[in-house]
Enzyme design. Structure first.
Site, PDB file in Angstrom:
ATOM      1  N   GLY A   1     -23.530   2.518   5.193  1.00 24.43           N
ATOM      2  CA  GLY A   1     -24.854   1.967   4.904  1.00 24.43           C
ATOM      3  C   GLY A   1     -25.962   2.444   5.827  1.00 24.43           C
ATOM      4  O   GLY A   1     -27.057   1.885   5.833  1.00 24.43           O
TER       5      GLY A   1
ATOM      6  N   LYS B   1     -19.199  -4.028  -3.452  1.00 24.88           N
ATOM      7  CA  LYS B   1     -19.451  -5.087  -2.450  1.00 24.88           C
ATOM      8  C   LYS B   1     -19.985  -6.334  -3.157  1.00 24.88           C
ATOM      9  O   LYS B   1     -19.578  -6.612  -4.280  1.00 24.88           O
ATOM     10  CB  LYS B   1     -20.396  -4.569  -1.357  1.00 24.88           C
ATOM     11  CG  LYS B   1     -19.899  -3.233  -0.787  1.00 24.88           C
ATOM     12  CD  LYS B   1     -20.588  -2.779   0.452  1.00 24.88           C
ATOM     13  CE  LYS B   1     -19.999  -1.443   0.895  1.00 24.88           C
ATOM     14  NZ  LYS B   1     -20.496  -0.981   2.163  1.00 24.88           N
TER      15      LYS B   1
ATOM     16  N   GLU C   1     -16.179  -4.192   6.888  1.00 26.47           N
ATOM     17  CA  GLU C   1     -17.032  -5.391   6.765  1.00 26.47           C
ATOM     18  C   GLU C   1     -16.184  -6.658   6.881  1.00 26.47           C
ATOM     19  O   GLU C   1     -16.669  -7.696   7.334  1.00 26.47           O
ATOM     20  CB  GLU C   1     -17.819  -5.338   5.443  1.00 26.47           C
ATOM     21  CG  GLU C   1     -18.984  -4.359   5.554  1.00 26.47           C
ATOM     22  CD  GLU C   1     -19.412  -3.716   4.245  1.00 26.47           C
ATOM     23  OE1 GLU C   1     -19.005  -4.187   3.172  1.00 26.47           O
ATOM     24  OE2 GLU C   1     -20.160  -2.721   4.313  1.00 26.47           O
TER      25      GLU C   1
ATOM     26  N   HIS D   1     -11.279  -3.241   4.862  1.00 26.50           N
ATOM     27  CA  HIS D   1     -12.661  -2.745   4.945  1.00 26.50           C
ATOM     28  C   HIS D   1     -13.308  -3.239   6.238  1.00 26.50           C
ATOM     29  O   HIS D   1     -13.105  -4.386   6.634  1.00 26.50           O
ATOM     30  CB  HIS D   1     -13.475  -3.196   3.727  1.00 26.50           C
ATOM     31  CG  HIS D   1     -14.746  -2.423   3.587  1.00 26.50           C
ATOM     32  ND1 HIS D   1     -15.848  -2.683   4.371  1.00 26.50           N
ATOM     33  CD2 HIS D   1     -15.072  -1.374   2.799  1.00 26.50           C
ATOM     34  CE1 HIS D   1     -16.803  -1.817   4.055  1.00 26.50           C
ATOM     35  NE2 HIS D   1     -16.353  -1.017   3.102  1.00 26.50           N
TER      36      HIS D   1
ATOM     37  N   ASN E   1     -17.245   1.007  -4.594  1.00 23.77           N
ATOM     38  CA  ASN E   1     -17.130  -0.313  -3.978  1.00 23.77           C
ATOM     39  C   ASN E   1     -18.482  -1.008  -4.124  1.00 23.77           C
ATOM     40  O   ASN E   1     -19.423  -0.691  -3.409  1.00 23.77           O
ATOM     41  CB  ASN E   1     -16.748  -0.167  -2.490  1.00 23.77           C
ATOM     42  CG  ASN E   1     -16.723  -1.512  -1.782  1.00 23.77           C
ATOM     43  OD1 ASN E   1     -16.848  -2.570  -2.417  1.00 23.77           O
ATOM     44  ND2 ASN E   1     -16.566  -1.481  -0.460  1.00 23.77           N
TER      45      ASN E   1
ATOM     46  N   GLU F   1     -13.351   5.537   6.842  1.00 28.18           N
ATOM     47  CA  GLU F   1     -14.755   5.120   6.806  1.00 28.18           C
ATOM     48  C   GLU F   1     -15.234   4.806   8.228  1.00 28.18           C
ATOM     49  O   GLU F   1     -15.002   3.694   8.719  1.00 28.18           O
ATOM     50  CB  GLU F   1     -14.919   3.847   5.964  1.00 28.18           C
ATOM     51  CG  GLU F   1     -14.545   3.986   4.515  1.00 28.18           C
ATOM     52  CD  GLU F   1     -15.279   2.966   3.645  1.00 28.18           C
ATOM     53  OE1 GLU F   1     -15.925   3.385   2.686  1.00 28.18           O
ATOM     54  OE2 GLU F   1     -15.217   1.759   3.937  1.00 28.18           O
TER      55      GLU F   1
ATOM     56  N   SER G   1     -21.920   6.214   3.431  1.00 29.17           N
ATOM     57  CA  SER G   1     -23.188   6.859   3.069  1.00 29.17           C
ATOM     58  C   SER G   1     -23.042   8.089   2.179  1.00 29.17           C
ATOM     59  O   SER G   1     -23.878   8.999   2.242  1.00 29.17           O
ATOM     60  CB  SER G   1     -23.979   7.232   4.331  1.00 29.17           C
ATOM     61  OG  SER G   1     -24.390   6.062   5.011  1.00 29.17           O
TER      62      SER G   1
HETATM   63  P1  13P Z   1     -22.062   3.018   1.699  1.00 20.98           P
HETATM   64  O1  13P Z   1     -21.704   4.120   0.736  1.00 20.98           O
HETATM   65  O2  13P Z   1     -23.090   2.070   1.164  1.00 20.98           O
HETATM   66  O3  13P Z   1     -22.364   3.539   3.051  1.00 20.98           O
HETATM   67  O4  13P Z   1     -20.745   2.121   1.833  1.00 20.98           O
HETATM   68  C1  13P Z   1     -19.536   2.722   2.081  1.00 20.98           C
HETATM   69  C2  13P Z   1     -18.464   1.725   1.965  1.00 20.98           C
HETATM   70  O5  13P Z   1     -18.392   0.795   2.741  1.00 20.98           O
HETATM   71  C3  13P Z   1     -17.509   1.883   0.876  1.00 20.98           C
HETATM   72  O6  13P Z   1     -16.416   1.042   1.036  1.00 20.98           O
END
Ligand code: 13P
Length: 241
Positions: A169, A8, A96, A94, A6, A163, A202
């Site tokens: 992150g 982002k 976010e 997600h 991903n 997640e 992470s």
């Molecule tokens: P990170 O691997 O940067 O923590 O992000 C995970 C994520 O949100 C994947 O969708």
């Protein structure tokens, strides 16, 4: 095993060159049976799908509008439009986007629209730190699953990504026993027709040794570390070592 990148909000046309390393890695490891799926920003879906045409890597999108049709939704694209430029998968739910106001109901509409368009769904769920501390993890996961997948047929075709919000992150991952508890809870909830379950949050080449031992997982959804082809390849390599 699934390895989903991903990206982002990351990457431009030049960034795609770095994928040559991953393509080469896959060619040199023909026995690798894993699914490798890149979800770049919408601006890169077309060029990436062209580039990956003769490879085993696949392309996905990161979100969509819930409408099946065109409409007056400035800045939005729907699932059909994403499919038409080469997306095969789509990440929905997600955290976010949930944090920006996406509700379970909206996510449910998006899942329906994306399924209709022929995209495979990567459906994200996970609890916040506060919910974890209040021992609400199972309750939150159950609600996200029940509402997000309401009246969806063929739930087993969905790919679920667990997640925990607090692990995204932050460099933190759940204790193995907690992760096993959450994933087992999800599996029990679905029974025999359980979707594939990925872990995200992470994931990197240091903690993959711990994560790969959790053999009830079907793969990983990788954010930050997927932006470097070297780190991404390291994760895949270490998973099988
Ligand atoms: P990170 O691997 O940067 O923590 O992000 C995970 C994520 O949100 C994947 O969708």
């Amino acid at each position: 095993m699934y390895f989903v990148a991903n990206w982002k909000m990351f990457g431009d046309l030049k960034t795609l060159n770095s994928l040559d390393n991953v393509i080469k890695f896959c060619k040199n490891n023909k026995k690798l049976k894993s699914k490798i799926i890149y979800c770049p920003p919408n601006t890169l879906i077309r060029p990436l799908s062209r580039r990956l045409k003769k490879t085993k890597l696949e392309v996905g999108a990161q979100n969509c509008h819930e409408s099946d049709n065109y409409g007056a939704y400035t800045g939005s694209v729907n699932a059909k439009m994403l499919k038409s430029v080469g997306a095969k998968y789509i990440i929905l739910g997600h955290s976010e986007n949930r944090q920006l106001g996406e509700t379970d109901k909206l996510i449910n509409s998006k899942i329906k629209s994306a399924t209709k368009a022929g995209l495979k769904i990567i459906f994200c769920i996970g609890e916040t730190l506060k919910e974890k501390r209040n021992k609400k993890t199972k309750q939150v996961l159950a609600k996200q699953i029940n509402n997000g997948l309401q009246s969806i047929r063929n739930k087993s075709k969905i790919i679920l990504a667990y997640e925990p919000v607090w692990s995204i992150g932050t460099g933190l991952i759940p204790k193995s026993e907690d992760l096993i508890k959450s994933v087992s809870f999800i599996k029990d909830k679905f029974g025999k027709k359980c979707p594939k379950i990925l872990y995200g949050g992470s994931v990197n080449s240091n903690n993959i040794d711990q994560l790969k031992d959790i053999n009830i997982l079907d793969g990983f959804l990788i954010g930050g570390a997927s932006q470097s082809s070297k780190k991404f390849i390291d994760i895949i390599k270490k998973t099988f070592n």
